[in-house]
Design a protein around this motif. Sequence first.
Motif, PDB file in Angstrom:
ATOM      1  N   THR A 133    -118.132 -26.249  22.596  1.00 38.16           N
ATOM      2  CA  THR A 133    -116.966 -25.736  23.041  1.00 38.16           C
ATOM      3  C   THR A 133    -116.229 -26.285  24.136  1.00 38.16           C
ATOM      4  OG1 THR A 133    -118.034 -23.390  22.505  1.00 38.16           O
ATOM      5  CG2 THR A 133    -115.832 -23.357  23.839  1.00 38.16           C
ATOM      6  N   VAL A 134    -114.961 -26.834  23.908  1.00 38.32           N
ATOM      7  CA  VAL A 134    -114.437 -27.480  24.953  1.00 38.32           C
ATOM      8  C   VAL A 134    -112.978 -26.824  25.374  1.00 38.32           C
ATOM      9  CG1 VAL A 134    -114.757 -29.829  23.779  1.00 38.32           C
ATOM     10  CG2 VAL A 134    -112.633 -28.630  23.197  1.00 38.32           C
ATOM     11  N   SER A 135    -112.830 -27.012  26.956  1.00 40.32           N
ATOM     12  CA  SER A 135    -111.959 -26.481  27.430  1.00 40.32           C
ATOM     13  C   SER A 135    -111.228 -27.627  28.281  1.00 40.32           C
ATOM     14  CB  SER A 135    -112.293 -25.059  28.452  1.00 40.32           C
ATOM     15  OG  SER A 135    -113.088 -24.313  27.805  1.00 40.32           O
ATOM     16  N   PRO A 136    -110.237 -28.213  27.658  1.00 39.79           N
ATOM     17  CA  PRO A 136    -109.386 -29.200  28.223  1.00 39.79           C
ATOM     18  C   PRO A 136    -108.311 -28.694  29.513  1.00 39.79           C
ATOM     19  CG  PRO A 136    -108.514 -29.130  26.214  1.00 39.79           C
ATOM     20  CD  PRO A 136    -109.691 -27.989  26.092  1.00 39.79           C
ATOM     21  N   THR A 137    -108.120 -29.715  30.087  1.00 41.20           N
ATOM     22  CA  THR A 137    -107.050 -29.416  31.427  1.00 41.20           C
ATOM     23  C   THR A 137    -106.228 -30.565  31.553  1.00 41.20           C
ATOM     24  OG1 THR A 137    -108.528 -29.950  33.139  1.00 41.20           O
ATOM     25  CG2 THR A 137    -108.659 -27.600  32.538  1.00 41.20           C
ATOM     26  N   PHE A 138    -105.217 -30.310  32.308  1.00 41.03           N
ATOM     27  CA  PHE A 138    -104.410 -31.280  32.766  1.00 41.03           C
ATOM     28  C   PHE A 138    -104.712 -32.184  33.794  1.00 41.03           C
ATOM     29  CE2 PHE A 138    -101.518 -28.846  29.593  1.00 41.03           C
ATOM     30  CZ  PHE A 138    -101.118 -30.193  29.014  1.00 41.03           C
ATOM     31  N   THR A 139    -105.775 -32.060  34.416  1.00 38.99           N
ATOM     32  CA  THR A 139    -106.381 -32.587  35.654  1.00 38.99           C
ATOM     33  C   THR A 139    -107.177 -33.802  35.241  1.00 38.99           C
ATOM     34  OG1 THR A 139    -108.450 -31.304  35.784  1.00 38.99           O
ATOM     35  CG2 THR A 139    -106.791 -30.310  36.810  1.00 38.99           C
ATOM     36  N   PRO A 140    -107.119 -34.851  36.094  1.00 41.67           N
ATOM     37  CA  PRO A 140    -108.084 -36.039  35.660  1.00 41.67           C
ATOM     38  C   PRO A 140    -109.465 -35.747  35.469  1.00 41.67           C
ATOM     39  CG  PRO A 140    -106.772 -36.395  37.723  1.00 41.67           C
ATOM     40  CD  PRO A 140    -106.817 -34.845  37.401  1.00 41.67           C
ATOM     41  N   GLU A 141    -110.041 -34.669  35.891  1.00 37.17           N
ATOM     42  CA  GLU A 141    -111.496 -34.240  35.706  1.00 37.17           C
ATOM     43  C   GLU A 141    -111.668 -33.605  34.119  1.00 37.17           C
ATOM     44  OE1 GLU A 141    -110.058 -33.154  38.098  1.00 37.17           O
ATOM     45  OE2 GLU A 141    -110.953 -34.331  39.999  1.00 37.17           O
ATOM     46  N   ASN A 142    -110.651 -33.400  33.511  1.00 38.53           N
ATOM     47  CA  ASN A 142    -110.331 -32.761  32.333  1.00 38.53           C
ATOM     48  C   ASN A 142    -111.461 -31.705  31.788  1.00 38.53           C
ATOM     49  OD1 ASN A 142    -109.204 -32.915  29.750  1.00 38.53           O
ATOM     50  ND2 ASN A 142    -110.267 -34.655  28.978  1.00 38.53           N
TER      51      ASN A 142
END
Length: 274
Positions: A133-142
Amino acid sequence: MSRRHWGTARTALGVSILVVAAIASLAATTVGRAVAAEPEADSNLSVTVTEEPVPTPIATPTASPTPSPTTTPRPSGPPATPPGRDPDRNPGRPPGGDVEQETITDPAEAEEALGDKPSDLGGILALSGLTATVSPTFTPENGSITLSFTVRNTSSTTFNSTARFWITNAVGARIAEEQHVRVNKLEPKETRRISVTFSSLGQFGVLNGFLQFTPPKQVENTQLSTITRDTLIVLPPLFGLSVVAGLGGLGGLLWWGSGARGTRSRLGLEGTPA
């Protein structure tokens, strides 16, 4: 000789005899005392031996040691080991994740978690596939990725197992790992979900997740072996895409601006008073 002279002579003779008798008596008394004193001296002779007392060693008082104050060492790191995680970790390995274990008590949910075709290990346990299950974000750590699987004890014996999770990038380099997850006291007929969440994996896009489950070597006279699961993970690199999109938009604006000036120049509109 006259009577007078004879009387004088007789008197002198008598005195002489008395003096000799007195001297003889005195000498006899002295000799007798000496002889009598010799045995008495011998009988009363005693030798006194004086023993000097042996000096008794005096114990030097030893100062009792002052007890050192007991200092309780402060534990380093988090105050408690998260459930299921082995506290003995190698700091040189890739970063680990957060482990969670949950017993599924609802029968329908348990069947759904196991999936349509769970692996059956000799009638002792059933194992589902590995899900991500993925939870991407707009931060560099992602954001984060959660890997999970479900196991059921189908035997009549309670036993312990271990699990290991890791993630690799597109070229096979290991970027995250959680070793020695302890699945303890799995009771008969119990269905348990084990999950590990990894964070700050970066802008890789396409990844691969892996699980290695190791049951006891033998349960109820049945030999068991390690089983491995894997899954493909797509983690959109939102930060990278947003940077590319921003640069593309800026380039489009610059191109449009330069193109507009060129068009106006060709039309002869540049420098024309309004």
